[in-house]
Structures are given as structure tokens and as C-alpha cells.
Design a protein around this motif. Structure first.
Motif, PDB file in Angstrom:
ATOM      1  N   ILE A  21       0.873  -1.175   0.000  1.00 32.15           N
ATOM      2  CA  ILE A  21       0.000   0.000   0.000  1.00 32.15           C
ATOM      3  C   ILE A  21       0.904   1.217   0.000  1.00 32.15           C
ATOM      4  O   ILE A  21       1.686   1.411   0.933  1.00 32.15           O
ATOM      5  N   SER A  22       0.839   2.015  -1.050  1.00 31.48           N
ATOM      6  CA  SER A  22       1.630   3.239  -1.123  1.00 31.48           C
ATOM      7  C   SER A  22       0.801   4.401  -0.592  1.00 31.48           C
ATOM      8  O   SER A  22      -0.387   4.526  -0.894  1.00 31.48           O
ATOM      9  N   ILE A  23       1.444   5.247   0.215  1.00 37.52           N
ATOM     10  CA  ILE A  23       0.759   6.370   0.841  1.00 37.52           C
ATOM     11  C   ILE A  23       1.794   7.438   1.199  1.00 37.52           C
ATOM     12  O   ILE A  23       2.935   7.105   1.524  1.00 37.52           O
ATOM     13  N   ASP A  24       1.420   8.701   1.118  1.00 40.84           N
ATOM     14  CA  ASP A  24       2.320   9.783   1.510  1.00 40.84           C
ATOM     15  C   ASP A  24       2.421   9.838   3.028  1.00 40.84           C
ATOM     16  O   ASP A  24       1.514   9.395   3.751  1.00 40.84           O
ATOM     17  N   CYS A  25       3.512  10.425   3.528  1.00 37.54           N
ATOM     18  CA  CYS A  25       3.759  10.399   4.971  1.00 37.54           C
ATOM     19  C   CYS A  25       3.223  11.637   5.685  1.00 37.54           C
ATOM     20  O   CYS A  25       3.450  11.798   6.882  1.00 37.54           O
ATOM     21  N   ASP A  26       2.488  12.516   4.979  1.00 35.72           N
ATOM     22  CA  ASP A  26       2.055  13.769   5.590  1.00 35.72           C
ATOM     23  C   ASP A  26       0.790  13.646   6.429  1.00 35.72           C
ATOM     24  O   ASP A  26       0.337  14.611   7.042  1.00 35.72           O
ATOM     25  N   GLY A  27       0.166  12.452   6.443  1.00 36.88           N
ATOM     26  CA  GLY A  27      -1.011  12.246   7.257  1.00 36.88           C
ATOM     27  C   GLY A  27      -2.311  12.724   6.651  1.00 36.88           C
ATOM     28  O   GLY A  27      -3.366  12.670   7.305  1.00 36.88           O
ATOM     29  N   GLN A  28      -2.274  13.171   5.403  1.00 38.18           N
ATOM     30  CA  GLN A  28      -3.496  13.671   4.768  1.00 38.18           C
ATOM     31  C   GLN A  28      -4.424  12.541   4.322  1.00 38.18           C
ATOM     32  O   GLN A  28      -5.644  12.672   4.389  1.00 38.18           O
ATOM     33  N   ASP A  29      -3.847  11.448   3.846  1.00 38.22           N
ATOM     34  CA  ASP A  29      -4.660  10.303   3.422  1.00 38.22           C
ATOM     35  C   ASP A  29      -5.101   9.498   4.636  1.00 38.22           C
ATOM     36  O   ASP A  29      -4.296   9.215   5.528  1.00 38.22           O
ATOM     37  N   ASP A  30      -6.359   9.127   4.679  1.00 41.33           N
ATOM     38  CA  ASP A  30      -6.940   8.414   5.807  1.00 41.33           C
ATOM     39  C   ASP A  30      -6.403   6.982   5.860  1.00 41.33           C
ATOM     40  O   ASP A  30      -6.739   6.152   5.009  1.00 41.33           O
ATOM     41  N   ILE A  31      -5.580   6.681   6.876  1.00 35.40           N
ATOM     42  CA  ILE A  31      -4.970   5.351   6.954  1.00 35.40           C
ATOM     43  C   ILE A  31      -6.003   4.277   7.279  1.00 35.40           C
ATOM     44  O   ILE A  31      -5.758   3.087   7.045  1.00 35.40           O
ATOM     45  N   ASN A  32      -7.161   4.670   7.799  1.00 36.98           N
ATOM     46  CA  ASN A  32      -8.198   3.682   8.107  1.00 36.98           C
ATOM     47  C   ASN A  32      -8.793   3.051   6.853  1.00 36.98           C
ATOM     48  O   ASN A  32      -9.423   1.990   6.920  1.00 36.98           O
ATOM     49  N   ALA A  33      -8.576   3.723   5.690  1.00 35.35           N
ATOM     50  CA  ALA A  33      -9.044   3.142   4.427  1.00 35.35           C
ATOM     51  C   ALA A  33      -8.269   1.879   4.074  1.00 35.35           C
ATOM     52  O   ALA A  33      -8.700   1.098   3.228  1.00 35.35           O
ATOM     53  N   ALA A  80      -7.523  14.856   4.826  1.00 35.12           N
ATOM     54  CA  ALA A  80      -7.405  15.866   5.877  1.00 35.12           C
ATOM     55  C   ALA A  80      -6.306  16.870   5.540  1.00 35.12           C
ATOM     56  O   ALA A  80      -5.632  16.767   4.511  1.00 35.12           O
ATOM     57  N   GLU A  81      -6.124  17.824   6.422  1.00 33.99           N
ATOM     58  CA  GLU A  81      -5.036  18.779   6.273  1.00 33.99           C
ATOM     59  C   GLU A  81      -3.716  18.095   6.634  1.00 33.99           C
ATOM     60  O   GLU A  81      -3.675  17.123   7.400  1.00 33.99           O
ATOM     61  N   ARG A  82      -2.639  18.636   6.106  1.00 37.75           N
ATOM     62  CA  ARG A  82      -1.314  18.119   6.425  1.00 37.75           C
ATOM     63  C   ARG A  82      -1.050  18.299   7.919  1.00 37.75           C
ATOM     64  O   ARG A  82      -1.313  19.364   8.478  1.00 37.75           O
ATOM     65  N   LEU A  83      -0.516  17.255   8.577  1.00 40.99           N
ATOM     66  CA  LEU A  83      -0.336  17.290  10.022  1.00 40.99           C
ATOM     67  C   LEU A  83       0.797  18.215  10.456  1.00 40.99           C
ATOM     68  O   LEU A  83       0.729  18.816  11.528  1.00 40.99           O
ATOM     69  N   ALA A  84       1.836  18.321   9.660  1.00 39.97           N
ATOM     70  CA  ALA A  84       2.967  19.187  10.007  1.00 39.97           C
ATOM     71  C   ALA A  84       3.803  19.415   8.753  1.00 39.97           C
ATOM     72  O   ALA A  84       3.688  18.697   7.762  1.00 39.97           O
ATOM     73  N   GLY A  85       4.658  20.441   8.813  1.00 40.33           N
ATOM     74  CA  GLY A  85       5.526  20.735   7.676  1.00 40.33           C
ATOM     75  C   GLY A  85       4.789  21.404   6.533  1.00 40.33           C
ATOM     76  O   GLY A  85       3.611  21.762   6.647  1.00 40.33           O
ATOM     77  N   GLU A  86       5.483  21.560   5.438  1.00 37.81           N
ATOM     78  CA  GLU A  86       4.934  22.226   4.262  1.00 37.81           C
ATOM     79  C   GLU A  86       4.825  21.261   3.089  1.00 37.81           C
ATOM     80  O   GLU A  86       5.584  20.299   2.991  1.00 37.81           O
ATOM     81  N   SER A  87       3.889  21.554   2.211  1.00 35.99           N
ATOM     82  CA  SER A  87       3.700  20.724   1.020  1.00 35.99           C
ATOM     83  C   SER A  87       4.918  20.819   0.109  1.00 35.99           C
ATOM     84  O   SER A  87       5.502  21.896  -0.054  1.00 35.99           O
ATOM     85  N   HIS A  88       5.294  19.683  -0.463  1.00 32.58           N
ATOM     86  CA  HIS A  88       6.426  19.654  -1.396  1.00 32.58           C
ATOM     87  C   HIS A  88       5.939  19.553  -2.836  1.00 32.58           C
ATOM     88  O   HIS A  88       6.689  19.164  -3.726  1.00 32.58           O
ATOM     89  N   TYR A  89       4.656  19.899  -3.035  1.00 28.35           N
ATOM     90  CA  TYR A  89       4.095  19.868  -4.376  1.00 28.35           C
ATOM     91  C   TYR A  89       3.507  21.227  -4.736  1.00 28.35           C
ATOM     92  O   TYR A  89       2.298  21.388  -4.790  1.00 28.35           O
ATOM     93  N   PRO A  90       4.373  22.229  -4.998  1.00 27.11           N
ATOM     94  CA  PRO A  90       3.883  23.540  -5.399  1.00 27.11           C
ATOM     95  C   PRO A  90       3.306  23.494  -6.809  1.00 27.11           C
ATOM     96  O   PRO A  90       3.343  22.459  -7.488  1.00 27.11           O
ATOM     97  N   LEU A  91       2.783  24.630  -7.262  1.00 30.43           N
ATOM     98  CA  LEU A  91       2.132  24.701  -8.574  1.00 30.43           C
ATOM     99  C   LEU A  91       3.059  24.243  -9.695  1.00 30.43           C
ATOM    100  O   LEU A  91       2.629  23.538 -10.617  1.00 30.43           O
ATOM    101  N   LYS A  92       4.334  24.604  -9.614  1.00 31.81           N
ATOM    102  CA  LYS A  92       5.298  24.249 -10.664  1.00 31.81           C
ATOM    103  C   LYS A  92       5.394  22.733 -10.822  1.00 31.81           C
ATOM    104  O   LYS A  92       5.371  22.200 -11.936  1.00 31.81           O
ATOM    105  N   LYS A  93       5.488  22.004  -9.700  1.00 32.66           N
ATOM    106  CA  LYS A  93       5.593  20.549  -9.765  1.00 32.66           C
ATOM    107  C   LYS A  93       4.276  19.922 -10.214  1.00 32.66           C
ATOM    108  O   LYS A  93       4.278  18.899 -10.905  1.00 32.66           O
ATOM    109  N   MET A  94       3.169  20.528  -9.830  1.00 32.31           N
ATOM    110  CA  MET A  94       1.868  20.004 -10.245  1.00 32.31           C
ATOM    111  C   MET A  94       1.703  20.111 -11.756  1.00 32.31           C
ATOM    112  O   MET A  94       1.204  19.198 -12.406  1.00 32.31           O
ATOM    113  N   ILE A  95       2.152  21.239 -12.313  1.00 27.60           N
ATOM    114  CA  ILE A  95       2.079  21.418 -13.769  1.00 27.60           C
ATOM    115  C   ILE A  95       2.980  20.415 -14.476  1.00 27.60           C
ATOM    116  O   ILE A  95       2.598  19.812 -15.485  1.00 27.60           O
ATOM    117  N   ALA A  96       4.196  20.222 -13.925  1.00 29.32           N
ATOM    118  CA  ALA A  96       5.135  19.264 -14.527  1.00 29.32           C
ATOM    119  C   ALA A  96       4.560  17.852 -14.505  1.00 29.32           C
ATOM    120  O   ALA A  96       4.687  17.101 -15.482  1.00 29.32           O
TER     121      ALA A  96
END
Length: 318
Positions: A100-112, A206-222
Motif C-alpha cells: 500500500i503506497s501512501i504519503d507520509c504527511d497524514g493527509q490520506d486516511d490510513i483507516n481506508a 485531511a489537512e497536512r499534520l505538520a511541515g509544508e507541502s512539497h508539491y507547489p504549482l510548478k511541480k503540479m504542472i510538470a
């Protein structure tokens, strides 16, 4: 069916702030699934350090020393989110039954994960995590993300609407996916191409639990450009169709110019000429840009450079 061994694959890039918060959450979920008899006690949480510049790898190494359920690999340099996920999946495919691949920022519901594992036990080889809503997104991000999925579908790409990289994949599927050698990765579009029985589970993000997003607009466009050019050649066909349309209009314009010249009704003027030249030039530059994007992808593919290089592991290889 024997109890499957699960690897939770978590890409990490400069996540020293959020990792100490979410790592125990992943371990708790792993143990709860094992206690429920859904997965093996020998399952693991696999962190993939994507060339972080902070203490991320140090934290991962400490976690691995503290509990055997934590393991980690580190890439030799930052290669991007998609390559980090791929590195983890390829590392896990021979060691487990499901990932199961998941980001570590806590935004994706792990209960799924409970529903994902249940779907696997019912016979599904791929289970996609799909967002039930985008209420936590800004209006701009929500509009652009939904427009992106619709545009991909319009271009003929097979993607799951509102699905990112939260998914369960069986080892059987990963063995086949290993035959895909693309350098320009867009996993959410490539995984459906492998086939096998699949389903989706919905969850709230959910919202990110801590830190900043590493996917700004530039990376999203790429990422969006990679998705379109990696999965579809329809833009090239649109160029051809538009070129034929412009050619027909131009041919009609030429006939009109000849007829008016023969009738002696020509009027000298630079405005109309300038408009036509600017329009055709603009169309040509846009078309050349799209073609160039595809040529660039071909250039990178022909080099056959490795998509990831693992420099360190928290365990000794056999």
C-alpha cells in the motif's frame, strides 16, 4: 488463502517535522491489521528517503533500530515523488504479497487500508484510494485538479478520477508492472494499464499534520504534462487536425485574394496581413512546442538511465 504479508510504502522528502508524528500511526495501523488476522505479523512499514536534505534519513534509521517493523531505503539523490514510490514498490515486490503506497504527511486516511485489504482478500489485485471530496483544497487547486482528470479522460488516458498515489497493489501485479520501463513516470495512469481485477475505496482527505507541502504549482504542472504526454498521443493528432483546418482556411483565403485581384477590388492594408502572419506564427510555435515535448520524452527514454539508485538500506542484503 494464507495471511498476506503487507509492505506500506511511504515516500519521504524533507519530512523531519511530520515523520515523528505519522510513523507511529502507520505502525499502529499495521499492528491492528495483523491483530485482526488480515495480514501477517511479519508485515513492514517501508520508508523511501528521496534524497532529503534534512534529518529524514536519520529519523528513518532510528525508527528501524527501535522496531523491526520499520525498514527504510535511501536514494542516492532526489529523483521525485513518482520515482521514490516506484523504488519502494520494486524493493517490496519480492518480499511481500501486497503493498500500500501512501504519503507520509497524514493527509490520506490510513483507516481506508482496512477496506483495501478486505478488497484484496475478496480477490482484487489493485485497490485505488479515491477522495470522496476536495473540501480541504483551495478553490484554485480543486478546480485545476478536477479539470486535469477530465482533460486526461478527454485525451484518452485511462485514469481513476480523484485518485492520486494511495493504492493497494498485489505482488502479482507488481511483477508484471516491472516490465514497464518508462523513464517518464505517471503511476496513476500506468497502473491501470497493467490490468487485473481492481476496485476503489473512498476516503476523506485531511489537512497536512505538520511541515509544508512539497508539491507547489510548478511541480503540479510538470506532473500534469508528464501524465498527458506519457499516456496519450491525442495532442499530436489534434495538431494534425488543426493544421488541416488552418490549411483549408488559408486555401480559401488565397482563392479570395486571387478572385478579388482579378476583379480589381484589391485594397492595400497592413492590418489584415499582420493579423494573419501573427496568427499562423503563433499556431506554429504552439504546435512546435507540443511536438518538442514529445521529442524530449523520446530523448530521455532512449538514454535508458536508471529511474532510481538506492544508496543505503536499514538492513543487510542477503
Amino acid at each position: 488463502m494464507t495471511t498476506p504479508r503487507l509492505f506500506i510504502v511511504i515516500p519521504c522528502y524533507n519530512e523531519q517535522e511530520v515523520l515523528p508524528i505519522t510513523a507511529p500511526m502507520f505502525l499502529e495501523k499495521l499492528k491492528s491489521l495483523a491483530q485482526a488476522g488480515k495480514i501477517s505479523e511479519d508485515s513492514r512499514v517501508l520508508f523511501v528517503n528521496d534524497g532529503s536534505k534534512d534529518r529524514t534519513w536519520e529519523i528513518i534509521s532510528d525508527l528501524a533500530k527501535a522496531d523491526e517493523h520499520y525498514i527504510g531505503i535511501s536514494q542516492s539523490r532526489n529523483r521525485g515523488h513518482q520515482n521514490a514510490v516506484l523504488a519502494g514498490l520494486m524493493e517490496a515486490k519480492d518480499k511481500c504479497d501486497i503493498t500500500i503506497s501512501i504519503d507520509c504527511d497524514g493527509q490520506d486516511d490510513i483507516n481506508a487500508m482496512d477496506q483495501m485489504v478486505d478488497a484484496y482478500l475478496d480477490g482484487c489485485q489493485v485497490v485505488y484510494g479515491v477522495r470522496s471530496s476536495r473540501e480541504t483544497d483551495t478553490f484554485f487547486k480543486r478546480a485545476t485538479a478536477q479539470g486535469f482528470y477530465k482533460f486526461l479522460a478527454l485525451m484518452g488516458a485511462e485514469v481513476v478520477y480523484n485518485h492520486a498515489d494511495y493504492r493497494l497493489i498485489s505482488s502479482r501485479v507488481l511483477q508484471e508492472f516491472a516490465n514497464f520501463k518508462e523513464v517518464n513516470l505517471f503511476l496513476r495512469g500506468l497502473i491501470p494499464l497493467v490490468g487485473f481485477k481492481s476496485t476503489s475505496v473512498s476516503y476523506s482527505r485531511a489537512e497536512r499534520l505538520a511541515g509544508e507541502s512539497h508539491y507547489p504549482l510548478k511541480k503540479m504542472i510538470a506532473l500534469a504534462v508528464d501524465g498527458i504526454t506519457s499516456l496519450s498521443v491525442k495532442p499530436l493528432r489534434l495538431i494534425t487536425g488543426f493544421g488541416v483546418f488552418v490549411a483549408i482556411v488559408s486555401f480559401i483565403g488565397v482563392l479570395w485574394a486571387i478572385i478579388t485581384a482579378l476583379l480589381g477590388k484589391t485594397v492595400a492594408g497592413w492590418a489584415s496581413t499582420t493579423c494573419i502572419v501573427c496568427f499562423v506564427s503563433g499556431v506554429q510555435l504552439i504546435c512546435l512546442g507540443i511536438i518538442g515535448e514529445y521529442i524530449g520524452k523520446i530523448y530521455m527514454e532512449t538514454k535508458q538511465r536508471p529511474r532510481y539508485i538506492i544508496s543505503e538500506r536499514t538492513w543487510e542484503q542477503d
